[in-house]
Design a protein around this motif. Structure first.
Motif, short mmCIF file in Angstrom:
data_model
loop_
_atom_site.label_atom_id
_atom_site.label_comp_id
_atom_site.label_asym_id
_atom_site.label_seq_id
_atom_site.Cartn_x
_atom_site.Cartn_y
_atom_site.Cartn_z
N ASP A 149 0.82 -1.21 0.00
CA ASP A 149 0.00 0.00 0.00
C ASP A 149 0.85 1.26 0.00
O ASP A 149 0.32 2.38 -0.07
CB ASP A 149 -0.99 0.01 1.18
N HIS A 150 2.16 1.10 0.02
CA HIS A 150 3.09 2.23 -0.11
C HIS A 150 3.96 2.12 -1.37
O HIS A 150 4.39 3.15 -1.89
CB HIS A 150 3.98 2.33 1.13
N SER A 151 4.20 0.91 -1.84
CA SER A 151 5.11 0.70 -2.97
C SER A 151 4.45 0.14 -4.22
O SER A 151 5.05 0.14 -5.29
CB SER A 151 6.23 -0.27 -2.55
N GLY A 152 3.21 -0.33 -4.11
CA GLY A 152 2.63 -1.20 -5.12
C GLY A 152 2.33 -0.61 -6.48
O GLY A 152 2.07 -1.35 -7.42
N ARG A 153 2.34 0.72 -6.63
CA ARG A 153 2.12 1.30 -7.96
C ARG A 153 3.40 1.84 -8.58
O ARG A 153 3.35 2.48 -9.65
CB ARG A 153 1.07 2.41 -7.88
N LEU A 154 4.55 1.55 -7.98
CA LEU A 154 5.81 2.03 -8.56
C LEU A 154 6.05 1.48 -9.97
O LEU A 154 6.47 2.23 -10.86
CB LEU A 154 6.98 1.68 -7.64
N PRO A 155 5.81 0.18 -10.22
CA PRO A 155 5.99 -0.29 -11.61
C PRO A 155 5.06 0.41 -12.59
O PRO A 155 5.44 0.67 -13.75
CB PRO A 155 5.68 -1.79 -11.51
N LEU A 156 3.84 0.73 -12.15
CA LEU A 156 2.90 1.45 -13.01
C LEU A 156 3.41 2.87 -13.27
O LEU A 156 3.28 3.39 -14.39
CB LEU A 156 1.53 1.49 -12.35
N LEU A 157 3.97 3.48 -12.25
CA LEU A 157 4.53 4.83 -12.39
C LEU A 157 5.57 4.86 -13.50
O LEU A 157 5.59 5.75 -14.35
CB LEU A 157 5.13 5.29 -11.06
N MET A 158 6.44 3.86 -13.50
CA MET A 158 7.49 3.81 -14.52
C MET A 158 6.91 3.41 -15.87
O MET A 158 7.34 3.92 -16.91
CB MET A 158 8.58 2.83 -14.08
N LYS A 159 5.94 2.52 -15.86
CA LYS A 159 5.27 2.12 -17.11
C LYS A 159 4.65 3.33 -17.80
O LYS A 159 4.56 3.39 -19.03
CB LYS A 159 4.21 1.07 -16.78
N ARG A 160 4.23 4.31 -16.99
CA ARG A 160 3.58 5.50 -17.54
C ARG A 160 4.53 6.68 -17.72
O ARG A 160 4.08 7.81 -17.92
CB ARG A 160 2.39 5.89 -16.66
N GLY A 161 5.83 6.39 -17.63
CA GLY A 161 6.77 7.43 -18.06
C GLY A 161 7.82 7.88 -17.08
O GLY A 161 8.76 8.60 -17.47
N TYR A 162 7.73 7.51 -15.80
CA TYR A 162 8.77 7.93 -14.87
C TYR A 162 10.07 7.20 -15.17
O TYR A 162 10.08 6.00 -15.46
CB TYR A 162 8.35 7.66 -13.43
N ASP A 163 11.19 7.92 -15.09
CA ASP A 163 12.47 7.31 -15.45
C ASP A 163 13.59 7.75 -14.51
O ASP A 163 14.76 7.78 -14.90
CB ASP A 163 12.83 7.68 -16.90
N GLY A 164 13.23 8.10 -13.26
CA GLY A 164 14.23 8.61 -12.34
C GLY A 164 14.51 7.67 -11.19
O GLY A 164 14.07 6.52 -11.17
N PRO A 165 15.24 8.15 -10.18
CA PRO A 165 15.62 7.31 -9.04
C PRO A 165 14.48 7.10 -8.06
O PRO A 165 13.58 7.94 -7.93
CB PRO A 165 16.76 8.10 -8.39
N ILE A 166 14.52 5.95 -7.37
CA ILE A 166 13.61 5.65 -6.27
C ILE A 166 14.46 5.41 -5.03
O ILE A 166 15.14 4.38 -4.92
CB ILE A 166 12.75 4.41 -6.59
#
Length: 477
Positions: free
Chosen positions: A67-84
């Motif tokens: 519930d804190h990390s679970g949409r990170l792959p979606l974030l990158m799938k939709r264009g994010y390309d920076g550090p986590i």
């Protein structure tokens, strides 16, 4: 010049943590969590982000829970390309937790699409795939506690131990727009002092604003001593009166390891030698290995046991690891003498569903609920006294005895939250997130009664505060 904070998740609910900080036109995301609950809640994960992922400068992750990390792959799938940026143990945990989340979504979509095709409805796509997870893991930047760094220009960050799960952190952020500096503290999920296994949550002295979780803002947990007696009584009663199976739905990270540790510490006192204890969760097994590798992060008592009992590790004794599906299914042929720890912790997926189907209708069995249950989940239905539960499409009567053992919670309760806040030297304003309305409204009143001077508000979705106006909370939307 801009210096703002916008709440975009876990507002009026516990899941979906997501908050956006902006400084001089550069955006920084705090968490990107999955929304959990009923089907309508889960569908919200597919909605577009209310910001452009491509323009984010960095992501700060508080801890590994989905519930804190679970949409990170979606974030990158939709264009994010920076550090986590996150603690190194969190990065280790996310590597397999996010893979598991992707696998679960893939299987769920396949089942749903079978029905949709029969009804001539368009097929769905999973939120993300395991390939998306592999891609996002390349962007994780592992950190240590108590070391400052600069994720974007003008922002200094330091991770402090939150004592919630391995690698969990509260975040200190210093924002400098060239004219003034403001300090924000994001609590993440706060753990509890005096609990076994982990270090106590860090205490922070100063802040201009506290973004604070409020999961258990309306209640106090049973004392640790009473909780241990409660567990002892459950096992004793099960042995003397029924001796059926005991099911424990448990979060794979945190709760499962805590239970293994307790079963090691109290094996003799609780007469656990009469039971076959099974950890039936590949993800919990992987998490346990991460805990074993990172034992220096644990509290003094745990580290001492590891050193004194090298051949009898506190997390590896008295337990059978169940890896394969076939081994898991075989447990359903055993009708007495099993303690099964399995995910998911809210009973809305995982192997616990199969075990519920085979044990929930049996009055000689016990179900121990020992973690937060979100609205709409099967676990919440059991806690609220449901007389039947739908499992794998079938209606199963609830005849087993349901125990709610709140004292095992990894979240701080009302008084622990209040005690953590009171450590701040001044009384900074508070924005409450990560809580259901009743819990938040109650805790808001508790904070105001303790000290009427600070502003205490409950975040609504999309609320944006002008950080440059602190200590006064000035809303921009």
């Amino acid at each position: 010049m801009t210096m703002t904070l916008q709440c975009l998740g876990a507002t009026g609910e516990v899941t979906g943590s997501c908050h956006l900080v902006e400084l001089n036109g550069v955006q920084l995301l705090l968490d990107c969590g999955l929304i959990q609950g009923g089907k309508k809640d889960e569908l919200r994960n597919h909605e577009p982000f209310s910001f452009n992922p491509k323009t984010l400068g960095a992501v700060l992750l508080s801890h590994a829970h989905i519930d804190h990390s679970g949409r990170l792959p979606l974030l990158m799938k939709r264009g994010y390309d920076g550090p986590i940026y996150t603690h190194k143990a969190t990065a280790e945990l996310c590597a397999f937790m996010l893979r598991d989340a992707a696998s679960l979504q893939q299987r769920k979509v396949e089942r749903d699409n079978e029905k949709r095709e029969k009804d001539d409805l368009p097929v769905l796509e999973p939120l993300y795939t395991e390939a998306d997870v592999e891609a996002v893991m390349q962007h994780f930047v592992p950190l240590e506690y108590d070391v400052s760094f600069e994720p974007i220009p003008g922002v200094k960050v330091c991770y402090r131990d939150a004592g919630h799960i391995l690698g969990s952190a509260m975040l200190e952020l210093w924002l400098n727009d060239g004219k003034q500096q403001k300090k924000i503290v994001f609590s993440g999920d706060l753990g509890r002092a005096g609990m076994p296994l982990l270090q106590d949550p860090s205490l922070i002295d100063e802040a201009d604003l506290v973004l604070m979780e409020s999961t258990y803002g309306d209640r106090c947990h049973r004392s640790w001593e009473d909780t241990l007696e409660e567990l002892k009584a459950i096992f004793a009663k099960a042995i003397s009166e029924s001796h059926g199976n005991i099911l424990i739905p448990a979060f794979s990270v945190g709760r499962s390891q805590e239970l293994l540790y307790l079963f090691h510490l109290y094996a003799k006192e609780w007469d656990l030698g009469r039971w076959q204890i099974c950890l039936d969760s590949p993800m919990a097994i992987e998490a346990t290995k991460v805990y074993v590798r990172n034992y220096p992060l644990m509290d003094d008592d745990f580290r001492r046991l590891v050193q004194l009992q090298p051949g009898n590790h506190p997390l590896l004794s008295n337990v059978q690891f169940v890896q394969s599906t076939e081994e898991s299914m075989a447990l359903n042929e055993i009708h007495r003498g099993l303690i099964i720890i399995a995910g998911s912790g809210m009973c809305n997926g995982g192997r616990i569903r199969s075990h519920l189907a085979h044990n929930l209708f049996r009055p000689e069995c016990d179900i121990i609920i020992c973690g937060f249950q979100a609205l709409g989940t099967p676990g919440r239905l059991l806690v609220d006294g449901a007389t039947e539960l739908t499992v794998h499409g079938n209606t199963v009567p609830v005849n087993a005895l349901i125990h709610t053992v709140g004292g095992l919670s990894a979240h701080a309760d009302q008084q622990e939250l209040l005690g953590w806040y009171r450590h701040f030297k001044q009384t900074p304003p508070v924005i409450l997130v990560h809580g259901e309305p009743q819990a938040q409204e109650t805790f808001q009143q508790v904070l105001r009664q303790a000290d009427p001077s600070p502003q205490v508000v409950i975040a609504n979705m999309g609320d944006k505060v002008d950080l440059s106006a602190l200590p006064t909370l000035t809303w921009l939307s």
